[in-house]
Design a protein around this motif. Structure first.
Motif, PDB file in Angstrom:
ATOM      1  N   TRP A 161      26.298  16.963 -17.143  1.00 56.49           N
ATOM      2  CA  TRP A 161      27.068  18.358 -16.833  1.00 56.49           C
ATOM      3  C   TRP A 161      28.603  17.793 -16.005  1.00 56.49           C
ATOM      4  O   TRP A 161      28.311  17.018 -15.201  1.00 56.49           O
ATOM      5  CB  TRP A 161      26.166  19.202 -15.963  1.00 56.49           C
ATOM      6  CG  TRP A 161      26.904  20.397 -15.348  1.00 56.49           C
ATOM      7  CD1 TRP A 161      27.346  20.404 -14.064  1.00 56.49           C
ATOM      8  CD2 TRP A 161      27.011  21.623 -15.955  1.00 56.49           C
ATOM      9  NE1 TRP A 161      27.898  21.701 -13.983  1.00 56.49           N
ATOM     10  CE2 TRP A 161      27.370  22.479 -14.904  1.00 56.49           C
ATOM     11  CE3 TRP A 161      26.303  22.048 -17.083  1.00 56.49           C
ATOM     12  CZ2 TRP A 161      27.589  23.932 -15.422  1.00 56.49           C
ATOM     13  CZ3 TRP A 161      26.595  23.382 -17.241  1.00 56.49           C
ATOM     14  CH2 TRP A 161      26.875  24.186 -16.626  1.00 56.49           C
ATOM     15  N   VAL A 197      19.780  19.802 -21.219  1.00 55.83           N
ATOM     16  CA  VAL A 197      20.882  19.524 -20.343  1.00 55.83           C
ATOM     17  C   VAL A 197      20.897  18.155 -19.888  1.00 55.83           C
ATOM     18  O   VAL A 197      20.138  18.001 -18.828  1.00 55.83           O
ATOM     19  CB  VAL A 197      21.510  20.483 -19.324  1.00 55.83           C
ATOM     20  CG1 VAL A 197      22.946  20.028 -18.823  1.00 55.83           C
ATOM     21  CG2 VAL A 197      21.627  21.836 -19.787  1.00 55.83           C
ATOM     22  N   GLU A 246      29.007  20.459 -20.774  1.00 59.74           N
ATOM     23  CA  GLU A 246      27.776  20.327 -20.840  1.00 59.74           C
ATOM     24  C   GLU A 246      27.366  19.515 -21.878  1.00 59.74           C
ATOM     25  O   GLU A 246      27.891  19.402 -22.948  1.00 59.74           O
ATOM     26  CB  GLU A 246      27.018  21.348 -21.075  1.00 59.74           C
ATOM     27  CG  GLU A 246      25.391  21.592 -20.994  1.00 59.74           C
ATOM     28  CD  GLU A 246      25.152  22.956 -21.128  1.00 59.74           C
ATOM     29  OE1 GLU A 246      24.122  23.369 -21.984  1.00 59.74           O
ATOM     30  OE2 GLU A 246      25.407  23.850 -20.179  1.00 59.74           O
TER      31      GLU A 246
END
Length: 130
Positions: A94, A91, A83
């Motif tokens: 990913w 975020v 991440e």
């Protein structure tokens, strides 16, 4: 009948076959539950994985390079979720990576994570045996 027998009968301290069976069944169930709990504890530790993030480098506004160490049981395939986060801990990148089984327990790895915005950190979110 002795005084002790009369007291035992009066206060219900007589030992009956039914009571012995009940106690035996309760003890057997407790032993099975303790054994089950012990097995679940041991089975969970067989596939134990440890991960340490050792560093990260923001390459450009669209990628982060993550360095980490992983300890996996020998001969097991593992997958990790990597991440990248921005300064608000959102975020922005990913990636799921899979690593083939190896005869080496501990490995140092380096992965690049593509991002949608500039990241300020990179980390290993989770790893599991596949």
């Amino acid at each position: 009948m002795t005084t002790q027998d009369m007291l035992d009968e009066r206060y219900g301290r007589t030992s009956s076959p039914r009571r012995r069976w009940t106690i035996g069944i309760v003890v057997a169930i407790a032993a099975v539950l303790v054994g089950l709990f012990a097995w679940m504890t041991i089975a969970d530790s067989v596939d134990d994985i440890s991960v340490d993030t050792t560093g990260f480098t923001v390459e450009d506004p669209r990628s982060v390079t993550l360095a980490f160490q992983i300890s996996v049981p020998e001969g097991r395939t593992v997958a990790c979720a990597l991440e990248a986060q921005d300064e608000d801990h959102g975020v922005v990148g990913w990636k799921i990576v899979e690593y083939a089984a190896s005869d080496v327990r501990a490995r140092a790895l380096l992965e690049s994570i593509p991002t949608t915005a500039e990241a300020t950190t990179g980390l290993v979110s989770d790893c599991w045996v596949t």
